[in-house]
Design a protein around this motif. Structure first.
Motif, PDB file in Angstrom:
ATOM      1  N   CYS A 100       0.835  -1.200   0.000  1.00 18.75           N
ATOM      2  CA  CYS A 100       0.000   0.000   0.000  1.00 18.75           C
ATOM      3  C   CYS A 100       0.876   1.259   0.000  1.00 18.75           C
ATOM      4  O   CYS A 100       0.640   2.208  -0.765  1.00 18.75           O
ATOM      5  CB  CYS A 100      -0.906  -0.024   1.223  1.00 18.75           C
ATOM      6  N   ALA A 101       1.912   1.242   0.852  1.00 16.73           N
ATOM      7  CA  ALA A 101       2.800   2.404   0.968  1.00 16.73           C
ATOM      8  C   ALA A 101       3.457   2.706  -0.376  1.00 16.73           C
ATOM      9  O   ALA A 101       3.538   3.865  -0.810  1.00 16.73           O
ATOM     10  CB  ALA A 101       3.860   2.125   2.036  1.00 16.73           C
ATOM     11  N   ALA A 102       3.918   1.666  -1.057  1.00 19.73           N
ATOM     12  CA  ALA A 102       4.579   1.865  -2.354  1.00 19.73           C
ATOM     13  C   ALA A 102       3.607   2.479  -3.365  1.00 19.73           C
ATOM     14  O   ALA A 102       3.967   3.395  -4.119  1.00 19.73           O
ATOM     15  CB  ALA A 102       5.115   0.520  -2.868  1.00 19.73           C
ATOM     16  N   GLN A 103       2.365   1.999  -3.373  1.00 18.09           N
ATOM     17  CA  GLN A 103       1.376   2.549  -4.322  1.00 18.09           C
ATOM     18  C   GLN A 103       1.129   4.021  -4.049  1.00 18.09           C
ATOM     19  O   GLN A 103       1.106   4.843  -4.967  1.00 18.09           O
ATOM     20  CB  GLN A 103       0.033   1.799  -4.210  1.00 18.09           C
TER      21      GLN A 103
ATOM     22  N   LEU B  69       3.903  -8.049 -12.004  1.00 12.77           N
ATOM     23  CA  LEU B  69       4.924  -7.315 -11.244  1.00 12.77           C
ATOM     24  C   LEU B  69       6.092  -8.244 -10.887  1.00 12.77           C
ATOM     25  O   LEU B  69       7.265  -7.876 -10.999  1.00 12.77           O
ATOM     26  CB  LEU B  69       4.288  -6.729  -9.970  1.00 12.77           C
ATOM     27  N   VAL B  70       5.760  -9.463 -10.487  1.00 12.38           N
ATOM     28  CA  VAL B  70       6.794 -10.455 -10.158  1.00 12.38           C
ATOM     29  C   VAL B  70       7.665 -10.712 -11.392  1.00 12.38           C
ATOM     30  O   VAL B  70       8.906 -10.763 -11.311  1.00 12.38           O
ATOM     31  CB  VAL B  70       6.126 -11.769  -9.649  1.00 12.38           C
ATOM     32  N   ALA B  71       7.021 -10.797 -12.553  1.00 16.68           N
ATOM     33  CA  ALA B  71       7.759 -11.037 -13.805  1.00 16.68           C
ATOM     34  C   ALA B  71       8.635  -9.824 -14.148  1.00 16.68           C
ATOM     35  O   ALA B  71       9.775  -9.982 -14.593  1.00 16.68           O
ATOM     36  CB  ALA B  71       6.776 -11.339 -14.936  1.00 16.68           C
TER      37      ALA B  71
ATOM     38  N   LEU C  24      10.127 -10.065  -0.685  1.00 20.10           N
ATOM     39  CA  LEU C  24      10.401  -8.966   0.253  1.00 20.10           C
ATOM     40  C   LEU C  24      11.250  -7.893  -0.448  1.00 20.10           C
ATOM     41  O   LEU C  24      10.979  -6.692  -0.318  1.00 20.10           O
ATOM     42  CB  LEU C  24      11.111  -9.512   1.506  1.00 20.10           C
ATOM     43  N   ASN C  25      12.251  -8.320  -1.239  1.00 21.09           N
ATOM     44  CA  ASN C  25      13.074  -7.339  -1.980  1.00 21.09           C
ATOM     45  C   ASN C  25      12.220  -6.531  -2.948  1.00 21.09           C
ATOM     46  O   ASN C  25      12.405  -5.326  -3.094  1.00 21.09           O
ATOM     47  CB  ASN C  25      14.193  -8.034  -2.761  1.00 21.09           C
TER      48      ASN C  25
ATOM     49  N   ARG D 135      11.992  -2.567  -2.803  1.00 26.78           N
ATOM     50  CA  ARG D 135      12.414  -1.745  -3.960  1.00 26.78           C
ATOM     51  C   ARG D 135      11.266  -0.876  -4.452  1.00 26.78           C
ATOM     52  O   ARG D 135      11.459   0.267  -4.849  1.00 26.78           O
ATOM     53  CB  ARG D 135      12.965  -2.644  -5.068  1.00 26.78           C
ATOM     54  N   GLU D 136      10.048  -1.396  -4.409  1.00 26.25           N
ATOM     55  CA  GLU D 136       8.875  -0.588  -4.786  1.00 26.25           C
ATOM     56  C   GLU D 136       8.746   0.597  -3.829  1.00 26.25           C
ATOM     57  O   GLU D 136       8.399   1.696  -4.246  1.00 26.25           O
ATOM     58  CB  GLU D 136       7.602  -1.444  -4.753  1.00 26.25           C
TER      59      GLU D 136
END
Ligand code: FDA
Length: 393
Positions: free
Chosen positions: A18-21, A85-87, A111-112, A116-117
């Protein structure tokens, strides 16, 4: 006093996502967590490989007093969005079974990705920080913490449920909900092994380590996967799944021969090998150690197949196919993967996760009364609920 647009409490899957978004939308965002090490649950998940989503995730895979609540978030941010996103991060993954996607390498990759996001979006992640009093102001909220006073317009509670206190779980989110007059539904441990009554435990503990293909059923819900005998009781995916549907005092019905009609199979064995002992025949289907214990436990006689007459072979089959076991209880929050119940979804907007009565206050992830089955559904809920809140905070 440090002022931010958004403060997220809880740096788990939902909180970090949520924070990254929110940060990527240009909002100033800080995440606070009381744990020394963050991401503990992500690192432990999926046996260290993180079952990060499920290809078939849909509202049917979630338990909630309001089963429709999760639909909006799950359709706004789907499993395919997270898989993309994983890809994008080049993380190799595979389907283990039943649509469950795991990292090939390590849960650290997920987690990385989250960190990073957050970095990309200039999100500050602070820990360990204790959050004390929270006050509502005209502009938003003021928080007293072990690192001083912080103010924010939007406050997101992402502190999860009660499962695994040693990984930082606390009732913090429920207390905040209650402080603001929001209803919290009773909680209980889900996706958790069963413990047994002494008379069952004494016999079945000998089977520790044996795993069997089985269905486990409570009322009209059933799962077919493995069950695992342990020295404490019963575990394995079928047991964890059904534990979320089980209530104390109920019996769980196990079918230990889900792949075939055991009565017909025994009749065929009787014709082909009339002199073989029952235990010799059953050892073709089950581990020998299990057969010996099961014959004693189900109080069956062990004799040459030709000596079974009338309904006797059918009774053997019924013992294995309709094993009704009353667990003593569950192992509780200490080992449960999730917490059922929590902040009542009727208090929240299903589109944004904002509290209806308290503008600017949001609840995401496991803290609310939305609980997934085993198989990547709980992380998908963390991503979907975190993402929708992240678009509006
Ligand atoms: P989560 O529990 O992840 O995070 C909450 C955060 O809030 C923690 O960092 C905690 O320290 C912090 N916090 C708590 N109280 C606080 C306070 N008072 N002040 C500040 N911070 C506080 N699911 C799945 O889909 N696939 C899987 O493979 C697994 N595997 C798995 C294994 C194990 C061992 C467990 C215990 C659980 C799983 N799960 C799972 C479930 C999944 O981990 C879980 O549903 C999500 O992590 C929930 O995400 P949240 O962000 O809501 O809470």
């Amino acid at each position: 006093m440090l002022k931010l647009d958004v403060i997220v409490i809880g740096a788990g899957a939902a909180g970090l996502f949520c924070a990254a978004q929110a940060g990527q939308r240009g909002r100033s965002v800080m995440v606070l967590d009381h744990a020394k090490r963050i991401g503990g649950k992500i690192l432990m998940s999926g046996g260290g490989r993180c079952n990060f989503t499920n290809m078939y995730a849909s509202a049917e895979n979630y338990l909630s007093a309001n089963p429709h609540f999760c639909k909006s978030a799950l359709s706004q941010y789907t499993q395919w969005d997270f898989i993309a996103l994983v890809a994008e991060y080049g993380i190799a993954y595979h389907e283990k079974t039943l649509g469950q996607l795991f990292c090939d390498d390590s849960a650290k990759d997920i987690l990385n990705l989250l960190m990073r996001e957050c970095d990309k979006a200039n999100v500050q992640v602070r820990h360990p920080v204790e959050v004390g009093q929270i006050d509502k102001t005209e502009q938003g909220f003021v928080l007293q913490t072990s690192q001083g006073e912080f103010a924010c317009q939007s406050l997101v509670i992402a502190t999860g449920g009660l499962s695994m206190p040693k990984l930082g779980a606390s009732p913090f989110g429920y207390k905040v909900a209650e402080q603001f007059g929001l209803k919290v539904l009773p909680t209980r441990a889900g996706l958790v092994p069963f413990t047994l009554h002494d008379q069952d435990k004494q016999v079945l503990a000998e089977l520790s380590g044996i795993s069997l293909d089985s269905t486990a059923e409570v009322e009209n819900t059933s799962f077919r996967e493995n069950i695992l005998f342990t020295h404490r009781g019963l575990s394995g995916p079928a047991v964890l799944q059904i534990s979320s549907f089980w209530h104390p005092g109920q019996a769980v019905q196990f079918n230990l021969s889900p792949q075939q009609n055991l009565h017909e199979w025994l009749q065929a064995e009787q014709t082909a090998h009339p002199d073989a002992q029952l235990s010799t025949a059953l050892a073709k289907l089950y581990p020998k150690r299990f057969v010996q214990v099961a014959i004693e436990y189900f109080q069956l006689s062990n004799k040459p197949l030709k000596q079974y007459q009338g309904k006797q072979l059918e009774q053997v089959a019924v013992a294995f196919e309709e094993w009704a076991l009353k667990p003593n209880g569950t192992e509780g929050y200490r080992t449960a993967e999730v917490t059922l119940g929590g902040v009542d979804t009727n208090e929240l907007s299903s589109k944004t996760m904002e509290a209806r009565k308290v503008p600017g206050l949001y609840f995401i992830g496991e803290v609310m009364d939305v609980t997934g089955w085993l198989g990547g559904y709980n992380f998908q809920w963390a991503w979907s609920s975190g993402w929708v809140a992240g678009q509006v905070v």
